[in-house]
Design an enzyme around this catalytic site. Structure first.
Site, PDB file in Angstrom:
ATOM      1  N   HIS A   1       7.645 -12.948  -1.684  1.00 12.36           N
ATOM      2  CA  HIS A   1       7.830 -12.976  -3.133  1.00 12.36           C
ATOM      3  C   HIS A   1       8.479 -11.736  -3.701  1.00 12.36           C
ATOM      4  O   HIS A   1       8.691 -11.658  -4.905  1.00 12.36           O
ATOM      5  CB  HIS A   1       6.476 -13.161  -3.827  1.00 12.36           C
ATOM      6  CG  HIS A   1       5.976 -14.562  -3.763  1.00 12.36           C
ATOM      7  ND1 HIS A   1       6.293 -15.501  -4.713  1.00 12.36           N
ATOM      8  CD2 HIS A   1       5.212 -15.191  -2.852  1.00 12.36           C
ATOM      9  CE1 HIS A   1       5.729 -16.656  -4.393  1.00 12.36           C
ATOM     10  NE2 HIS A   1       5.062 -16.497  -3.260  1.00 12.36           N
TER      11      HIS A   1
ATOM     12  N   LYS B   1       6.305 -11.006 -20.218  1.00 16.83           N
ATOM     13  CA  LYS B   1       6.064 -10.942 -18.776  1.00 16.83           C
ATOM     14  C   LYS B   1       5.269  -9.662 -18.514  1.00 16.83           C
ATOM     15  O   LYS B   1       5.069  -8.867 -19.436  1.00 16.83           O
ATOM     16  CB  LYS B   1       7.366 -10.931 -17.979  1.00 16.83           C
ATOM     17  CG  LYS B   1       8.414  -9.921 -18.501  1.00 16.83           C
ATOM     18  CD  LYS B   1       9.725 -10.033 -17.732  1.00 16.83           C
ATOM     19  CE  LYS B   1      10.630 -11.142 -18.192  1.00 16.83           C
ATOM     20  NZ  LYS B   1      10.753 -12.253 -17.271  1.00 16.83           N
ATOM     21  N   ARG B   2       4.842  -9.457 -17.249  1.00 22.22           N
ATOM     22  CA  ARG B   2       4.164  -8.209 -16.942  1.00 22.22           C
ATOM     23  C   ARG B   2       5.054  -7.032 -17.326  1.00 22.22           C
ATOM     24  O   ARG B   2       6.281  -7.123 -17.255  1.00 22.22           O
ATOM     25  CB  ARG B   2       3.819  -8.144 -15.447  1.00 22.22           C
ATOM     26  CG  ARG B   2       2.664  -9.017 -15.054  1.00 22.22           C
ATOM     27  CD  ARG B   2       1.400  -8.643 -15.781  1.00 22.22           C
ATOM     28  NE  ARG B   2       0.846  -7.428 -15.230  1.00 22.22           N
ATOM     29  CZ  ARG B   2      -0.333  -7.367 -14.606  1.00 22.22           C
ATOM     30  NH1 ARG B   2      -1.092  -8.436 -14.481  1.00 22.22           N
ATOM     31  NH2 ARG B   2      -0.784  -6.229 -14.136  1.00 22.22           N
TER      32      ARG B   2
ATOM     33  N   LYS C   1      11.490  -4.630 -14.833  1.00 23.02           N
ATOM     34  CA  LYS C   1      11.738  -5.748 -15.751  1.00 23.02           C
ATOM     35  C   LYS C   1      12.404  -5.263 -17.049  1.00 23.02           C
ATOM     36  O   LYS C   1      12.790  -6.047 -17.902  1.00 23.02           O
ATOM     37  CB  LYS C   1      10.426  -6.483 -16.060  1.00 23.02           C
ATOM     38  CG  LYS C   1       9.835  -7.200 -14.824  1.00 23.02           C
ATOM     39  CD  LYS C   1       8.520  -7.890 -15.162  1.00 23.02           C
ATOM     40  CE  LYS C   1       7.760  -8.392 -13.958  1.00 23.02           C
ATOM     41  NZ  LYS C   1       8.225  -9.691 -13.454  1.00 23.02           N
TER      42      LYS C   1
ATOM     43  N   THR D   1       9.979 -17.164 -13.231  1.00 23.37           N
ATOM     44  CA  THR D   1       9.751 -18.575 -13.576  1.00 23.37           C
ATOM     45  C   THR D   1       9.644 -18.715 -15.092  1.00 23.37           C
ATOM     46  O   THR D   1       9.846 -19.805 -15.623  1.00 23.37           O
ATOM     47  CB  THR D   1       8.470 -19.133 -12.916  1.00 23.37           C
ATOM     48  OG1 THR D   1       7.407 -18.214 -13.142  1.00 23.37           O
ATOM     49  CG2 THR D   1       8.663 -19.377 -11.450  1.00 23.37           C
TER      50      THR D   1
ATOM     51  N   LYS E   1      10.897 -21.713 -17.904  1.00 22.64           N
ATOM     52  CA  LYS E   1      10.072 -22.292 -18.983  1.00 22.64           C
ATOM     53  C   LYS E   1      10.812 -22.219 -20.307  1.00 22.64           C
ATOM     54  O   LYS E   1      10.789 -23.163 -21.109  1.00 22.64           O
ATOM     55  CB  LYS E   1       8.724 -21.552 -19.076  1.00 22.64           C
ATOM     56  CG  LYS E   1       7.832 -21.794 -17.872  1.00 22.64           C
ATOM     57  CD  LYS E   1       6.686 -20.794 -17.772  1.00 22.64           C
ATOM     58  CE  LYS E   1       6.121 -20.820 -16.353  1.00 22.64           C
ATOM     59  NZ  LYS E   1       5.287 -19.667 -16.025  1.00 22.64           N
TER      60      LYS E   1
END
Ligand code: D6G
Length: 838
Positions: A373, A564-565, A570, A672, A676
């Site tokens: 992952h 998101k986290r 990110k 992901t 969405k």
């Protein structure tokens, strides 16, 4: 008649399943209120009513569940076992109602009794047994496996405390324990009869038996018991209900007695509590390996109990040994967290079942498959050899043996190429020797997959290149997905109904069917309905923001969402730089005709991740300045929503206009959330990273906003020496933004508060290259605003995004796993027909 037969004869499900009409639902509801909860019309609380309703639904799940489990035995089906340390399930009631096709009936039945289904649903606690994408993927997989009628089981840990609840106090994240089981949980069925011993510590004893065979025993261990808790997982309208089995740690009676007998009551109780800590709490880290002993204990605890359960089930149907094991069992390892399963299966086969090493190895490799992952080095699990030696001495021996045999092969083949051997070894040499779990997983599996095309390419060409050269056929890609049952049908009923009114319901089980809305793209009525639904969803979110953040947002503004986290890769900071750039522009050009934006963030930071927590404070500090500046008005608002969760995502995502997917290219394995958003009609602003690339391929470059360097450009710039200062000096707009943060514009009472953020960007090399991508990001955001002004164009792009998300259903992902990796076949479940004479 035998006891079993009497039971079967009297079983309600042998005769007739519970009714699914309004009257039967109401009857079950009041029965549960009275008999299961001991409440009447005077004493029943709202929570009791939620529980009575959940029990009513659970009855209908259980009968299908038993039918399903029996059918798997009757068909002697190959079982799929998904092993995951995390399942980010969220709430279950709404989803079960959708999948049992009971939503409307229950809504009416409950309304007639004076209750509101939506309100009751809100009383359910989220099951937050995961950190982020990896755990939510596992939950979506469970839904798709049941919907596709695969004989599948999810195995994991029943954490007593899931992911912490996040509070924002004075802009800072504060963590509160998530005691989600406090009021019990209707969906969890404890099975004290499925209780397995799990051993730790001790030593290895070897001896020759009477036939002169070397025998190995793991002795003088300390035991903890693993108790099963089952959660039913329904498929969509197909009567399949699969099982998710999560283990709780229980102390053994034995060692308590020891102390009781010695009269040391206190010690007995302490030891009991200690051994039960194993399943107490989920480690709240996303994409990082901490190397704590308790975490290793959790991993082995869950793997050991799971394998004992798998083997018990296998032996119920196969009586002639383990040769057929890979034909009856597929084990999928969700990341390396359960990779000890490889060593544990070898231990069981060799030490307990007396199978030769060679045969046991063949069985193990043909059974196990590994999903990677992440390529972030800090996330790759490497356990110190000394820790394994202490906790799992026999497993360490087995890992050494696996490694020895593997390296023998490699050295023969590559004539002792020392560098290659060192690179491929399971053991990382050095001062503190470590076991590389990914290498164990690759060597011990027949399949290794990445989770998006780019990610799999990076696995093959970079981090696992040697292994790919050795076993090119082992490597494959399985692009992640999401379940449309939760992420569209349940969370966005308005859009679901509009789509179904045009093209029917086929998309619920075949997401490619969404392509059929393409002909409506230019239809003004359809466009108008589409926009109206988006506006309604935005109003719902605005209401939530008003209640929780006390901020009024403009529903006609562009809802620009980054959830998101919180992680440096990110790049929430890059978004923050854009916010400040916009703020400066509005201040400098008060009359400019700008597109108003509401920029929304949400996400948790790992409690020990200092920089991530500072990023949350930075966003909140910027929000304070922007939201309270009278020059800005409702042209720009910044909102940080606390305690991001699956249920909150279900409110936020349907309301999004713009989806922020801006990680440094090459760092986000798939993502992901990106899927969405697209499924709910948001347009993506993103880098060429993870599954963004595949979203681009599906929706076309004219329907997505792509910016920044691609993964090779990132590598190249790094390779040639990246200097963030060059970008800082070159771009006055960027310089101004950075200087404002650095000079305390957003932290007037503590001028140096955000110095570490700026240091990371300038002095410490800007690892994630925000400065290099800044200009391209700002230009792209301008393009977004320009496009948003053209409402017709935007709505068309939005419709086309939804139309092209077919690929991103976990139904597609799971079908690929089943065909390419598991060789599994579906089993169709039928239930007894309702008899007419009753
Ligand atoms: C169903 C069918 C029954 C089975 C039980 C538990 O009641 O035959 O034993 O589920 O399932 P396993 O965990 O034993 O597969």
């Amino acid at each position: 008649m035998e006891k079993k037969e009497v039971l079967k004869k009297l079983s309600p499900s042998t005769n007739e399943f519970q009714g699914i009409d309004i009257e039967s639902i109401q009857k079950s509801f009041v029965n549960h209120l009275e008999y299961s909860l001991a409440k009447d019309e005077y004493s029943a609380t709202e929570l009791d009513c939620y529980k009575a309703l959940a029990l009513t639904v659970r009855d209908r799940l259980i009968e299908r569940w038993i039918e399903t489990q029996q059918a798997y035995y009757k068909h002697n089906a190959k079982r799929i076992y998904y092993l995951s340390m995390e399942y980010l399930i969220g709430r279950t009631l709404g989803n079960s109602l959708i999948n049992l096709d009971l939503y409307n009936v229950v809504n009416t039945a409950i309304a007639e009794l004076g209750y509101d289904l939506k309100e009751l649903r809100e009383l359910e606690c989220d099951a937050g047994l995961g950190n982020g994408g990896l755990g939510r993927l596992a939950a979506c997989f469970m839904d798709s496996m049941a919907t596709l009628e695969f004989p599948a089981y999810g195995y994991g840990i029943m954490y007593e405390y899931g992911i912490f609840a996040q509070q924002i106090i004075d802009g800072y994240q504060i963590e509160k324990p998530d005691n989600w089981l406090r009021y019990g949980n209707v969906w969890k069925i404890s099975r004290p009869e499925y209780l397995y011993p799990v051993n730790f510590y001790g030593k290895v004893k070897q001896y020759y038996d009477s036939d002169n065979h070397l025998k190995t025993e793991w002795v003088e261990t300390r035991q903890v018991m693993a108790m099963a808790n089952d959660i039913p997982i329904p498929g969509y309208k197909n009567n399949t209900v699969n099982n998710m089995r999560l283990w709780s740690a229980k102390s053994t009676r034995d060692f308590q007695f020891e102390y009781f007998n010695d009269g040391d009551y206190e010690k007995a109780v302490k030891e009991k509590a200690q051994s039960e800590t194993i399943s107490k709490v989920l480690y709240p880290n996303d994409n990082v390996h901490l190397g704590k002993e308790l975490r290793l204990k959790q991993e082995y605890f869950f793997v050991s109990a799971t394998l004992q359960d798998i083997i018990r089930r296998y032996k119920k149907t196969v009586k002639n040994g383990f040769a057929d094991f890979p034909d009856k069992v597929a084990i999928q390892l969700n990341d390396t967290h359960p990779a000890l399963a490889i060593a544990e299966l070898m231990r069981i086969l060799v030490d307990i079942e007396d199978i030769s090493w060679e045969k046991a190895w063949e069985i193990t490799v043909n059974t196990c498959a590994y999903t990677n992952h992440t390529i972030l080095s800090e996330a790759l699990e490497k356990w110190p050899v000394y820790l394994l030696e202490h906790l799992l001495p026999r497993h360490l021996q087995i890992i050494y043996e696996i490694n020895y045999r593997f390296l023998q092969r490699i050295s023969k083949k590559y004539s002792n190429d020392i560098d290659k051997i060192r690179r491929m070894s399971i053991i990382e040499e050095g001062k503190d020797k470590k076991v590389r779990m990914a290498h164990l997983a690759i060597i011990g599996s027949h399949s290794v997959n990445g989770v998006a095309e780019l990610h799999t390419e990076i696995l093959k060409t970079r981090i696992f290149q040697d292994f790919y050269e050795e076993w090119p056929d082992k490597f494959n890609n399985k692009t992640n997905g999401i379940t449309q049952r939760r992420w569209l049908k349940l969370s966005n009923p308005g859009l679901s109904d509009l789509i179904s009114s045009k093209i029917g319901n086929g998309w619920v089980t075949d997401l490619y069917v969404l392509k059929q809305i393409i002909p409506f793209t230019g239809n003004p009525d359809f466009q108008e309905s589409w926009q109206k639904i988006k506006l309604e969803n935005k109003k719902r979110l605005a209401e939530y923001i008003k209640i929780n953040n006390k901020i009024e947002v403009n529903c006609n503004s562009l809802f620009d969402i980054h959830i998101k986290r919180i992680h440096e890769y990110k790049r929430q900071i890059l978004n923050a730089l854009h916010v400040i750039t916009l703020y400066n522009f509005i201040k400098e050009n008060p009359r400019a005709d700008i597109v108003p934006r509401t920029i929304i963030f949400a996400g948790k930071a790992a409690p020990g991740y200092y920089m991530a927590k500072l990023i949350i404070k930075l966003i909140n500090s910027i929000a304070d300045v922007v939201n309270n500046d009278p020059d800005i008005g409702d042209k720009l608002k910044v909102v940080f929503l606390e305690n991001y969760s699956v249920s909150l995502a279900q409110i936020i995502i349907p309301a999004a206009d713009l989806s922020e997917q801006i990680s440094t290219a090459g760092h986000e394995a798939s993502g992901t959330g990106n899927m969405k958003f697209a499924l709910n009609g948001a347009l993506t602003i993103g880098t060429l990273d993870g599954a963004n690339i595949e979203i681009l391929e599906e929706v076309g470059k004219e329907n997505i906003f792509i910016f920044g360097m691609n993964a090779s450009e990132v590598d190249e710039l790094r390779h040639h020496g990246y200097n963030p200062w060059d970008f800082y000096h070159k771009n006055p707009q960027l310089k101004k933004v950075i200087d404002m943060i650095n000079n305390g514009y957003f932290s007037k009472t503590r001028v140096f508060l955000f110095k570490p953020v700026i240091e990371s960007l300038l002095d410490l090399g800007d690892t994630y290259m925000l400065l290099a991508d800044y200009k391209s990001y700002i230009d792209c955001q301008q393009e977004v605003s320009k496009t948003y002004k053209n409402k017709k164009k935007w709505v068309k792009m939005s419709i086309l995004n939804v139309a092209h998300t077919g690929k991103f259903s976990t139904d597609r992902t799971i079908s690929e796993y089943a065909k390419d990796i598991w060789n599994a076949k579906p089993v169709h479940i039928t239930i007894p027909e309702k008899s007419d004479e009753k």
